[in-house]
Write a protein that holds these residues in place. Sequence first.
Motif, PDB file in Angstrom:
ATOM      1  N   ARG B 293      38.333  26.188  42.820  1.00 31.89           N
ATOM      2  CA  ARG B 293      38.776  26.728  40.991  1.00 31.89           C
ATOM      3  C   ARG B 293      37.659  26.521  40.260  1.00 31.89           C
ATOM      4  NH1 ARG B 293      44.899  24.116  39.026  1.00 31.89           N
ATOM      5  NH2 ARG B 293      45.690  24.182  40.939  1.00 31.89           N
ATOM      6  N   LEU B 294      36.953  26.030  40.015  1.00 32.76           N
ATOM      7  CA  LEU B 294      35.775  26.091  39.441  1.00 32.76           C
ATOM      8  C   LEU B 294      34.854  27.087  39.806  1.00 32.76           C
ATOM      9  CD1 LEU B 294      34.922  21.605  39.587  1.00 32.76           C
ATOM     10  CD2 LEU B 294      35.619  23.260  37.461  1.00 32.76           C
ATOM     11  N   GLN B 295      35.027  27.408  40.741  1.00 28.32           N
ATOM     12  CA  GLN B 295      34.047  28.917  41.664  1.00 28.32           C
ATOM     13  C   GLN B 295      34.561  29.427  40.564  1.00 28.32           C
ATOM     14  OE1 GLN B 295      33.804  27.933  45.584  1.00 28.32           O
ATOM     15  NE2 GLN B 295      32.005  26.488  45.788  1.00 28.32           N
ATOM     16  N   ARG B 296      35.672  29.860  41.059  1.00 24.53           N
ATOM     17  CA  ARG B 296      36.371  31.547  40.782  1.00 24.53           C
ATOM     18  C   ARG B 296      36.513  31.409  39.129  1.00 24.53           C
ATOM     19  NH1 ARG B 296      37.624  29.761  45.626  1.00 24.53           N
ATOM     20  NH2 ARG B 296      38.182  31.820  46.909  1.00 24.53           N
ATOM     21  N   LEU B 297      36.744  30.008  38.286  1.00 28.78           N
ATOM     22  CA  LEU B 297      36.425  29.989  37.073  1.00 28.78           C
ATOM     23  C   LEU B 297      35.746  30.517  36.658  1.00 28.78           C
ATOM     24  CD1 LEU B 297      38.406  26.713  36.180  1.00 28.78           C
ATOM     25  CD2 LEU B 297      39.566  28.812  36.194  1.00 28.78           C
ATOM     26  N   CYS B 298      34.768  29.931  37.652  1.00 30.67           N
ATOM     27  CA  CYS B 298      33.057  29.711  36.862  1.00 30.67           C
ATOM     28  C   CYS B 298      32.647  31.868  36.957  1.00 30.67           C
ATOM     29  CB  CYS B 298      31.917  28.948  38.079  1.00 30.67           C
ATOM     30  SG  CYS B 298      30.341  29.927  37.539  1.00 30.67           S
ATOM     31  N   ASP B 299      33.411  32.782  38.030  1.00 31.51           N
ATOM     32  CA  ASP B 299      33.236  34.163  38.244  1.00 31.51           C
ATOM     33  C   ASP B 299      33.644  34.511  37.178  1.00 31.51           C
ATOM     34  OD1 ASP B 299      32.580  36.384  39.221  1.00 31.51           O
ATOM     35  OD2 ASP B 299      34.825  36.137  39.964  1.00 31.51           O
ATOM     36  N   TRP B 300      34.906  34.381  36.685  1.00 28.91           N
ATOM     37  CA  TRP B 300      35.535  34.514  35.918  1.00 28.91           C
ATOM     38  C   TRP B 300      34.875  34.343  34.392  1.00 28.91           C
ATOM     39  CZ3 TRP B 300      41.070  32.926  36.675  1.00 28.91           C
ATOM     40  CH2 TRP B 300      41.786  33.306  37.512  1.00 28.91           C
ATOM     41  N   LEU B 301      34.315  33.578  34.296  1.00 26.86           N
ATOM     42  CA  LEU B 301      33.137  33.092  32.388  1.00 26.86           C
ATOM     43  C   LEU B 301      32.543  33.835  32.862  1.00 26.86           C
ATOM     44  CD1 LEU B 301      33.006  31.276  30.265  1.00 26.86           C
ATOM     45  CD2 LEU B 301      31.671  29.411  32.437  1.00 26.86           C
ATOM     46  N   LEU B 302      31.400  34.433  33.805  1.00 26.03           N
ATOM     47  CA  LEU B 302      30.806  35.015  33.612  1.00 26.03           C
ATOM     48  C   LEU B 302      30.705  36.260  33.517  1.00 26.03           C
ATOM     49  CD1 LEU B 302      28.782  33.707  37.106  1.00 26.03           C
ATOM     50  CD2 LEU B 302      28.239  33.143  34.455  1.00 26.03           C
ATOM     51  N   ILE B 303      32.049  36.608  34.085  1.00 31.24           N
ATOM     52  CA  ILE B 303      32.463  38.327  33.727  1.00 31.24           C
ATOM     53  C   ILE B 303      32.629  38.490  32.157  1.00 31.24           C
ATOM     54  CG2 ILE B 303      34.049  40.592  34.286  1.00 31.24           C
ATOM     55  CD1 ILE B 303      34.053  38.738  36.707  1.00 31.24           C
ATOM     56  N   LEU B 304      33.339  37.750  31.683  1.00 36.59           N
ATOM     57  CA  LEU B 304      34.057  37.209  30.276  1.00 36.59           C
ATOM     58  C   LEU B 304      33.044  37.094  29.420  1.00 36.59           C
ATOM     59  CD1 LEU B 304      37.561  35.440  30.412  1.00 36.59           C
ATOM     60  CD2 LEU B 304      37.619  37.654  30.017  1.00 36.59           C
ATOM     61  N   ALA B 305      31.973  36.653  29.670  1.00 37.49           N
ATOM     62  CA  ALA B 305      30.449  36.478  28.892  1.00 37.49           C
ATOM     63  C   ALA B 305      29.532  37.673  28.878  1.00 37.49           C
ATOM     64  CB  ALA B 305      30.094  35.243  29.042  1.00 37.49           C
ATOM     65  N   ASP B 306      30.128  38.052  29.514  1.00 45.25           N
ATOM     66  CA  ASP B 306      28.705  39.573  29.177  1.00 45.25           C
ATOM     67  C   ASP B 306      30.421  40.614  28.454  1.00 45.25           C
ATOM     68  OD1 ASP B 306      27.128  38.882  30.811  1.00 45.25           O
ATOM     69  OD2 ASP B 306      28.151  39.979  33.039  1.00 45.25           O
ATOM     70  N   GLY B 307      31.139  40.626  28.277  1.00 46.26           N
ATOM     71  CA  GLY B 307      31.743  41.366  27.552  1.00 46.26           C
ATOM     72  C   GLY B 307      31.905  41.175  26.023  1.00 46.26           C
ATOM     73  N   SER B 308      32.543  41.887  25.190  1.00 49.49           N
ATOM     74  CA  SER B 308      32.531  41.518  23.663  1.00 49.49           C
ATOM     75  C   SER B 308      33.709  40.448  23.358  1.00 49.49           C
ATOM     76  CB  SER B 308      32.601  42.908  23.637  1.00 49.49           C
ATOM     77  OG  SER B 308      33.213  43.168  23.824  1.00 49.49           O
ATOM     78  N   GLN B 309      34.979  40.636  23.888  1.00 46.71           N
ATOM     79  CA  GLN B 309      35.558  40.100  23.889  1.00 46.71           C
ATOM     80  C   GLN B 309      35.340  38.259  23.557  1.00 46.71           C
ATOM     81  OE1 GLN B 309      38.620  41.394  22.334  1.00 46.71           O
ATOM     82  NE2 GLN B 309      39.649  42.601  23.678  1.00 46.71           N
ATOM     83  N   PRO B 310      36.147  37.470  22.575  1.00 49.76           N
ATOM     84  CA  PRO B 310      36.119  36.254  22.990  1.00 49.76           C
ATOM     85  C   PRO B 310      37.084  35.788  23.612  1.00 49.76           C
ATOM     86  CG  PRO B 310      36.928  37.152  20.458  1.00 49.76           C
ATOM     87  CD  PRO B 310      36.560  38.336  21.310  1.00 49.76           C
ATOM     88  N   PHE B 311      36.729  34.162  24.518  1.00 49.20           N
ATOM     89  CA  PHE B 311      37.702  33.820  25.012  1.00 49.20           C
ATOM     90  C   PHE B 311      37.486  32.573  25.380  1.00 49.20           C
ATOM     91  CE2 PHE B 311      34.173  32.426  27.849  1.00 49.20           C
ATOM     92  CZ  PHE B 311      32.930  33.080  27.273  1.00 49.20           C
ATOM     93  N   GLY B 312      38.699  31.708  25.344  1.00 51.04           N
ATOM     94  CA  GLY B 312      38.193  30.271  25.729  1.00 51.04           C
ATOM     95  C   GLY B 312      38.531  29.622  26.757  1.00 51.04           C
ATOM     96  N   MET B 313      38.069  28.456  27.107  1.00 47.94           N
ATOM     97  CA  MET B 313      38.523  27.569  28.134  1.00 47.94           C
ATOM     98  C   MET B 313      39.338  26.751  28.532  1.00 47.94           C
ATOM     99  SD  MET B 313      35.630  26.993  31.064  1.00 47.94           S
ATOM    100  CE  MET B 313      34.657  25.657  30.665  1.00 47.94           C
TER     101      MET B 313
END
Lengths: 681, 357
Positions: B293-313
């Motif tokens: 799970r952590l590995q996949r969450l990390c993948d999403w996190l990196l994609i979102l961090a590249d975007g311009s939308q705010p995100f939470g975890m």
Amino acid sequence: MSLIYQIPRPALWWLLLAQAAVILPLMQYLPLWLLAVWALCVGWRIQVVRGVFDAPKVMVKVPLALCMVAALVLSYGKLFALEPLVALLLLAFLLKLLELQSQRDVLLLLLLGFFVASTQLLFSTSIIAFLYAIISFTFLMAAFMALHTATATHSFWHSLKTSSVITLQAIPLALVLFFIMPRIGSLWTVPLSDGSAKTGFSDSMEPGNISQLSKDYSPAFRVDFTDKKAPVQSSLYWRGLSLSSFDGRRWELPFQDRDDNIRYRRIAQEQKKLNYDWQVDFASYRRKDSSPYIDYQVMMEASFQPWLFALTTASVTAKDVLNTPDYLFLSKRPVSQRFLYQARSYPEFKRQSQSLGPSERYQNTLLPKGSNPRASALAQQWRSAGDSDRKVIANAMRLFQREFTYSLQDTLLSELNPVDDFLFSRKRGYCEHYASAFVVLMRAADIPARVVIGYQGGQWNDEEKYLLVSQADAHAWAEVWLPEQGWTRVDPTSAVAPERIELGFRDYIQQSSTSIEQNGFAELRQSPLLMQLQMQLDAINYSWQSWVLSYDQDQQMIFFQKVLGGQEHWRIVAALMGASTFMLALLALWLWWRARPEAPAAELVPWLELEKKLAAVGWNREPGETPQQFTLRIAGQRPDLEVLLERYTKMAYTLLYTPIGSDQHQQLLKDLAGLRNSIRV
Amino acid sequence: MPSSLNATTKKNPVLQKRDSIQTGWLAAWRRRVRRWALKRRPAQSSFVLDRNNLFIFPTGAGFALLLIIFLMWLLGTNYDNNLVLALAFLLASILISCILHTHASLAGLKIEVSKLQEGFAGDELGAELRLSRQGKRKYHDVRLFWAGQYPKAVTVDQADASYVSLSINAVRRGIIEPPLLCVESRYPLGLLRCWAWLKFDTSVLVYPKPIEAGPLPATASDEGSGDSEPVLLDGAEDFSGFHSYRDGESLKHVSWKHYAQGKGMFVKDFQSYADEQLWVDWDALPGMGREARLQRLCDWLLILADGSQPFGMRLPGQTIAPAIGMSHRLNCLRALANFEANQLASLSSNYYLEGKL
């Protein structure tokens, strides 16, 4: 894909330089075509490094190596002698250059280099050769360094500089090892140099072959007299070998003695079985307390001949050396390197004074039939006049004194009856002519006589107190057998040129007289300056020999006795350990001294003192933390210290900017010390 | 900051080669020595190399030279040649004094880890070492490597410290310590090797290795609870009003229409609402193991961090409020790295010795 090993460039250059240094001195003794082989290998290696050629394939390397070995065998005719073996080693050292596929190969090449560089000392033991070997070692070490230092930040010469320093620092310990490390004798017999360049005279004498040595000032041997006093020149007859067989022109050893090995074995066997009269006589004479004697030590240069030299009637103590019946010395093997022996001479001993055996008498009165008829006629004429042996000898000497000239010119006599030619037409000649003619006259008058060759005189070195005998001192004289007297030396040259015997050859030719100017001696003269220089150089060589080259097992025992006070094992081990530890401790001290922590700047000391105090209770300043940050961090845990630490830090900073030595500076130091004491951690 | 986002799965050829070297009894013996050294020395933050931590032993070249010395001694003895003997003793003496020289080529050197960079599991993490000398001596050709890696040579000849950049393998997520550091030197002649194995007490955080988890589940964007307060966020899309221009503000959103009409300078405000926020959510990946799970969450996190939308975890027991920017990204990554880090297996002694699990 396999990676191709690339030798670092500086390492390659050092390797080639070191190889050149190792090869050069050996080229004096080995075939020159090896130099061409080296050039080929270097060329190929450089082309490989440049990427032009491929590294040679096995198909090329193996036949090449085999051809070289075959060429070596062809040029020497054999393989198991010193020169071919060294040449073989050198060949391996050269050809390895074609095969550098890994760092291991380079290492092997360099290590082989150390061994090859030391083999040159088997041929020459001079100081120069030794120093040269050390220099080539330094080059090899530079290559080692260049090979192992991956960071190429230093200059090309850094390797040489560092390796020289290491070599110099290693010398004291090497000296300790040299003098204290116990020596053991040879473990097995080894092929020796066969001495392609034999020096000195050969085992026969014919007109011309001693006179040609007169130009040769190379040393034959050096003599260290125990009493360190300059001996009388005219008594210095260094007997080498006696020649009793004559074919009308040439004097040789008797037929059965001409092979040195066979002669050695025969005499050794005879002496094992029987005690001969001549030995018994001499032994009993030596035991008498009243017999005067001279003690000395002879350091002989390599002559590649088996005989040794000593003053009249000597006993020699050395390994594998025999006393021959004519009171001379035969070594088992030719003297192929410098050789040191002790001798004691009894000048007044009468050799074989009782009787002469019939075969010996026959051998020493034999003349070839019909040769030199006029000389024979002259001697028989003296004899038939009823003269005694002594009278006949005196007649001959008077003849030489009256009509003959001592000369280096015109020394080749006619092929037929050379003695007649000399006695009745030329009347001039060198020592070998006089000795030969004199013995012929004696034999014709039925007096047993023989030719002795050796050296006469020598040059006294007054500073180092030794006698240098050089090849130019080579001399030939006669010995006649007289009843009651035994074998007696007669030197016909002393009748012609008494100064030659009294002064020695070198001083004789320095004189200016018409006979010297006219008879070919003047051109052998050296300038006094050159002579002086030669003497000094020879003195250095002599010290080198007596201190370094002749330091063998016996000398080592004497050294232990003198310096360590005994030869027990524990003394040797203790001395070895003690001395090496001392030397290494000196080196370690030097290394530590260079790396010792530097004292901090005076103005930083108060702050560092505080840091030390805080570190003692576990507060360490992190790298990159400023003093203020550090004190704040501590204050967070110990609020009670906050004020003190803050003040201290401030003052420590102020200290950095107050001039040293000023009153303010002194005051600050005092305050800081006080403050530091009041900080209780 | 970690630069590469693509986790390296291919094996490092250099490491493979080194593995193949280290077989056989010699390597086994070496490992024993190292294990012993590991137990013997406590971890420290900095080391000064000295008698207590340095080992010294001849190299193959040293032993080969010993053989040559013996051969020269034989030659000299058999030929009664004192000069050859003297040369043999000189070489022996050089070999012996090289023990001191080689020891001195490391003794007194101070080594500390000056920087350890965080990164993703499986990546190589930058590790910077600080080498400083205590006295005037220069340290030539010092080789450094973490256990299991190839050495890097450096010369410490500056009056102030030298820095060396190495890298360590991030073997797993969580907090890891670097493996043992080997400092070695064969200076000056390569006849002896002097070395030390050092264990540093510094540690570094390793994020999970990102594994592609496909697109963000659609529910993730509107799962936010409806009663949350609107949050003003820069970079949002919806226009909400004006405020007057302040010095230094970007000219991008200035209302040039008002300015042209001479009504003054106004800036348009935009607003975004929490309801439209994106969440990297633990619960979005049901039925998977923790690390997966952590590995996949990390993948999403990196994609979102590249975007311009705010995100939470959202992780069990931990929620990071939506935001955007580098520091937010780092906070999220650290949260992933630290998640139940105390339940991770501790590093084995093999890791310290070999540099791999």
